[in-house]
Design an enzyme around this catalytic site. Structure first.
Site, PDB file in Angstrom:
ATOM      1  N   SER A   1       6.983  63.378  15.228  1.00 62.46           N
ATOM      2  CA  SER A   1       8.359  63.718  14.857  1.00 62.46           C
ATOM      3  C   SER A   1       9.282  62.655  15.428  1.00 62.46           C
ATOM      4  O   SER A   1       9.048  62.155  16.536  1.00 62.46           O
ATOM      5  CB  SER A   1       8.720  65.084  15.449  1.00 62.46           C
TER       6      SER A   1
ATOM      7  N   HIS B   1       5.739  59.722   8.218  1.00 64.01           N
ATOM      8  CA  HIS B   1       6.491  59.227   7.058  1.00 64.01           C
ATOM      9  C   HIS B   1       5.634  58.251   6.252  1.00 64.01           C
ATOM     10  O   HIS B   1       5.617  58.284   5.016  1.00 64.01           O
ATOM     11  CB  HIS B   1       7.753  58.488   7.509  1.00 64.01           C
TER      12      HIS B   1
HETATM   13  P1  AMP Z   1      12.446  63.588   8.435  1.00 66.04           P
HETATM   14  O1  AMP Z   1      12.675  62.114   8.549  1.00 66.04           O
HETATM   15  O2  AMP Z   1      12.133  64.243   9.750  1.00 66.04           O
HETATM   16  O3  AMP Z   1      13.505  64.299   7.647  1.00 66.04           O
HETATM   17  O4  AMP Z   1      11.114  63.757   7.593  1.00 66.04           O
HETATM   18  C1  AMP Z   1      10.980  63.188   6.319  1.00 66.04           C
HETATM   19  C2  AMP Z   1       9.721  63.685   5.672  1.00 66.04           C
HETATM   20  O5  AMP Z   1       8.594  63.330   6.480  1.00 66.04           O
HETATM   21  C3  AMP Z   1       9.683  65.213   5.541  1.00 66.04           C
HETATM   22  O6  AMP Z   1       9.080  65.554   4.299  1.00 66.04           O
HETATM   23  C4  AMP Z   1       8.809  65.622   6.698  1.00 66.04           C
HETATM   24  O7  AMP Z   1       8.146  66.845   6.503  1.00 66.04           O
HETATM   25  C5  AMP Z   1       7.823  64.472   6.736  1.00 66.04           C
HETATM   26  N1  AMP Z   1       7.195  64.405   8.061  1.00 66.04           N
HETATM   27  C6  AMP Z   1       7.818  64.360   9.257  1.00 66.04           C
HETATM   28  N2  AMP Z   1       6.922  64.349  10.263  1.00 66.04           N
HETATM   29  C7  AMP Z   1       5.691  64.398   9.677  1.00 66.04           C
HETATM   30  C8  AMP Z   1       4.356  64.435  10.176  1.00 66.04           C
HETATM   31  N3  AMP Z   1       4.084  64.425  11.482  1.00 66.04           N
HETATM   32  N4  AMP Z   1       3.347  64.479   9.280  1.00 66.04           N
HETATM   33  C9  AMP Z   1       3.609  64.515   7.935  1.00 66.04           C
HETATM   34  N5  AMP Z   1       4.842  64.476   7.415  1.00 66.04           N
HETATM   35  C10 AMP Z   1       5.868  64.439   8.263  1.00 66.04           C
END
Ligand code: AMP
Length: 278
Positions: free
Chosen positions: A182, A34
């Protein structure tokens, strides 16, 4: 750093921003992935807004909405330290008030992969992302390549609905052993966490074959499948080799850019990863 808790407050804040505004939509429980999106916005936008909202409409029945990890204080500290100007942090009642009944459906590109495994998921994603765009009217919005299908769904929605903003895809940030970061990695038992890098290793085996000239779709998929299924803790849900843009599954000779993606379950935790070929 300002914290805005309603669409009205967010829009009023936004109205006072001259220059480019970047938006980073998140569900919180932040990690370096993030923060890399925040850093990308800070490099090119005058103002950076992050949103934190665990979006109920993108979770199916029996999924992990209730137990999705949350730590608002830590998230706000991380965002402040990263130089974010505003955080949009609405309660669910501000996003989905009583009587809410309008949803966005993106069609072909949501039919397979995560759309097939999680019916209704992308309807929830497209709807919340459009609502976040409406509350913040960003110049650019930043999305991670880890959620490869999500990125393509959002790009499609932006084109189809003439939203007139730029979608910036960002590289996957990984742990030192290759596991994609993640928020859900905290669910993994120590044994599963130790086994999980098999996902990245198996995708890399396929990529190595691609780099040395293998172009047969089945052969490329098989290499990844073999690697993952050799790990007894891993439950493979799917490996897909698809057209990089449409996500149509590829068969036979692969000429153009392709997306090799997988979902692997360890216990109840679904881990996504992917790699681009060509
Ligand atoms: P989330 O909080 O899981 O909904 O993710 C929010 C944003 O962060 C989304 O655009 C995801 O694709 C991005 N994101 C999550 N994990 C990663 C990662 N390991 N590397 C790059 N971007 C990420």
């Amino acid at each position: 750093m300002d914290i805005l808790e309603s669409p009205e407050a967010m829009r009023a804040w936004r109205a006072g921003c001259p220059g480019a505004v970047g938006l980073i939509p998140t569900m919180g429980f932040l990690h370096e992935g993030h923060l890399s999106l925040v850093a990308a916005s800070r490099r090119q936008d005058t103002h950076t807004i992050a949103s934190i909202f665990v979006n109920p409409t993108q979770f199916g029945p029996g999924e992990d909405f209730e137990r999705y990890p949350r730590d608002e204080d830590r998230d706000l500290r991380l965002l402040r330290d990263a130089g974010v100007d505003a955080v949009y942090l609405p309660p669910p009642s501000a996003v989905y008030p009583p009587g809410f009944q309008t949803y966005v459906t993106v069609e072909e590109v949501t039919r397979r992969l995560e759309g097939e495994a999680r019916p209704g998921h992308f309807r929830g994603v497209a709807t919340i992302v459009l609502k976040l765009f409406n509350a913040t009217t960003p110049t650019r919005a930043y999305f991670g390549r880890k959620d490869a299908q999500q990125l393509r769904v959002i790009r499609r929605m932006v084109r189809d609905l003439d939203l007139g903003l730029e979608i910036v895809p960002c590289a996957i940030v990984r742990e030192p052993d290759g596991l994609a970061m993640s928020s859900r990695n905290v669910y993994l038992s120590p044994e599963d966490r130790a086994a999980a890098p098999v996902i990245r290793k198996s995708l890399l085996a396929s990529k190595a074959a691609w780099d040395s000239g293998t172009r047969d779709a089945d052969a490329l998929r098989t290499l990844a499948i073999r690697g993952i299924t050799a790990q007894s803790r891993a439950n493979l849900e799917y490996v897909s080799l698809a057209d990089d843009d449409t996500l149509d599954e590829l068969y036979g000779f692969v000429s153009g850019p392709a997306l090799l993606s997988t979902v692997v379950r360890f216990g109840h935790t679904r881990l996504l990863d992917n790699i681009e070929l060509g």
